[in-house]
Structures are given as C-alpha cells and as structure tokens.
Design a protein around this motif. Structure first.
Motif, mmCIF file in Angstrom:
data_model
loop_
_atom_site.group_PDB
_atom_site.id
_atom_site.type_symbol
_atom_site.label_atom_id
_atom_site.label_comp_id
_atom_site.label_asym_id
_atom_site.label_seq_id
_atom_site.Cartn_x
_atom_site.Cartn_y
_atom_site.Cartn_z
ATOM 1 N N TYR A 96 0.860 -1.183 0.000
ATOM 2 C CA TYR A 96 0.000 0.000 0.000
ATOM 3 C C TYR A 96 0.896 1.233 0.000
ATOM 4 O O TYR A 96 1.764 1.388 0.863
ATOM 5 C CB TYR A 96 -0.904 0.010 1.237
ATOM 6 N N LYS A 101 -5.236 2.862 2.336
ATOM 7 C CA LYS A 101 -5.465 2.199 3.620
ATOM 8 C C LYS A 101 -5.554 0.690 3.416
ATOM 9 O O LYS A 101 -6.328 0.233 2.577
ATOM 10 C CB LYS A 101 -6.746 2.720 4.263
ATOM 11 N N THR A 103 -6.744 -2.879 3.473
ATOM 12 C CA THR A 103 -8.086 -3.432 3.621
ATOM 13 C C THR A 103 -7.996 -4.954 3.682
ATOM 14 O O THR A 103 -7.317 -5.576 2.856
ATOM 15 C CB THR A 103 -8.977 -3.006 2.444
ATOM 16 N N ARG A 105 -10.240 -8.700 4.339
ATOM 17 C CA ARG A 105 -11.554 -9.339 4.289
ATOM 18 C C ARG A 105 -11.530 -10.604 5.135
ATOM 19 O O ARG A 105 -10.719 -11.495 4.909
ATOM 20 C CB ARG A 105 -11.916 -9.690 2.844
ATOM 21 N N SER A 137 -8.241 -4.215 15.816
ATOM 22 C CA SER A 137 -9.607 -3.867 15.410
ATOM 23 C C SER A 137 -10.587 -3.976 16.573
ATOM 24 O O SER A 137 -11.581 -3.272 16.623
ATOM 25 C CB SER A 137 -10.069 -4.765 14.255
ATOM 26 N N GLU A 159 -15.403 -6.646 6.192
ATOM 27 C CA GLU A 159 -14.242 -5.919 5.676
ATOM 28 C C GLU A 159 -13.705 -5.029 6.791
ATOM 29 O O GLU A 159 -14.449 -4.267 7.407
ATOM 30 C CB GLU A 159 -14.651 -5.074 4.476
ATOM 31 N N VAL A 161 -10.775 -2.164 7.691
ATOM 32 C CA VAL A 161 -9.843 -1.198 7.097
ATOM 33 C C VAL A 161 -8.983 -0.604 8.210
ATOM 34 O O VAL A 161 -9.496 -0.147 9.249
ATOM 35 C CB VAL A 161 -10.606 -0.070 6.365
ATOM 36 N N ASP A 163 -6.514 2.371 9.343
ATOM 37 C CA ASP A 163 -6.301 3.775 8.944
ATOM 38 C C ASP A 163 -4.827 4.188 8.934
ATOM 39 O O ASP A 163 -4.504 5.370 8.851
ATOM 40 C CB ASP A 163 -7.106 4.717 9.844
#
Length: 195
Positions: A96, A101, A103, A105, A137, A159, A161, A163
C-alpha cells in the motif's frame, strides 16, 4: 458190445451239444449286452447333460438406500462451536503506497448442521511489526460488535480497514513491513508493506 452212433445215443449227444451251444450263446449275448450298456451309458448321460442348458442365474434385486439429511435451521439459540466455524483472512493488496489504507476481508463459514450464533467481537485483527503491536480492530472498533446468525455454508463477510495509525487515532505508522493476523486463530495471517 457196439456203440450205436446213429441211433438214439447219437441224437442224445447232438441234443446235448446244441443245448450247450445255445446256453453259451445266451451267456455271450448277455455278457456283450452288459458290457455294451456300461460303456455307452455314461456317454449317453454326458450327451444328455450337455444338451440340457444350465438353469438361468437367479437374479437378486439390488436395493439402494439413500439417506438424505436436510440441515434443520435451528432456533438460532446455540452459539457456534469453534470446530464448526471456518475463518479465513484475505488482503486486498500486498503493498500500500501513499494514502492507501490496508483493507482486509474476513470470511466466516458455519459447517455445522444447524444455524448458530457467531460473536463478531471475537474477530480481532491485529497489525504488528516485529514484536511491536501497532493496531487492534477490537480496541478501535466503531460501534458495538454484534452477533450474526450463520446458516450452514452461507459465509459471513466482514471488511476491516486499517487507517495506518498506531492505536486508535495515534501517530501515522512508518513505511515498512507489517503482519496482519486474526488474534487467537492460528494460521490466519497476511504479510504486507506500507510505502
């Protein structure tokens, strides 16, 4: 004394010889008939057996029993067992750059027969760099984690994400290599790079 060969005595012996010959002839005919019968009887029996077709095979019907179990949806009252849930982690990219950001799954599939309740709060995605814990998270979740009703084979997809900050709204993470893994779930990790 004279022997009468042409008189009654001669006839007597002729009759005896003929009677004896007749008896011998009958004995020979019987013996020949017996011998002939014993040698030909097995042949005729073998030919008769060969001419008779074998009995047809007895056909046994084949019965196939198929048992189909239909999963019952259940009443959504039971919590999912760990052994009945398959969790996979995927990443959108391996690298990235700029302001992208990362991501991820997370997919959860119920393999049990009945529908069960899955606590999404147990899905804690952690970002680390070496021994340094960067982000979680579970700690930085927006809103309360809820429970999802999982039917057999129907995936629940979430999902997540990141930051790119340390902790919840801290300083920006530096460029480098990071590891994302689902805490307490072995083998669910992804290595990625921030540029």
């Amino acid at each position: 004394m004279e022997i009468d060969t042409d008189g009654d005595g001669g006839r007597y012996w002729r009759r005896r010889v003929l009677a004896l010959a007749g008896v011998l002839g009958v004995v020979v005919m019987l013996a020949w008939g017996c011998m002939r019968g014993t040698t030909e009887e097995p042949v005729s029996r073998t030919v008769a057996e060969a001419a008779t077709p074998p009995p047809p095979p007895t056909a046994m019907p084949t019965v196939t029993v198929t048992v189909t179990t239909t999963p019952t949806p259940g009443d959504d009252g039971a919590a999912c067992e760990d052994d009945d849930v398959v969790v996979t982690l995927g990443a959108a990219e391996k690298s990235y750059t700029g302001g992208e950001k990362p991501t991820f799954r997370v997919m959860v599939v119920n393999t049990a027969e009945n529908t069960c309740r899955f606590d999404t709060g147990t899905l804690d995605l952690r970002i680390t760099s070496g021994d340094d814990r960067i982000w979680s998270s579970a700690e930085c979740r927006d809103g309360d984690a809820g429970e999802e009703s999982l039917r057999r084979g129907v995936p629940y997809v979430r999902e997540i994400v990141w930051d790119r900050r340390r902790g919840c709204g801290g300083d920006a993470a530096r460029a480098g290599t990071y590891v994302a893994d689902l805490h307490d779930r072995k083998g669910k990790r992804r290595v990625f790079r921030l540029g």
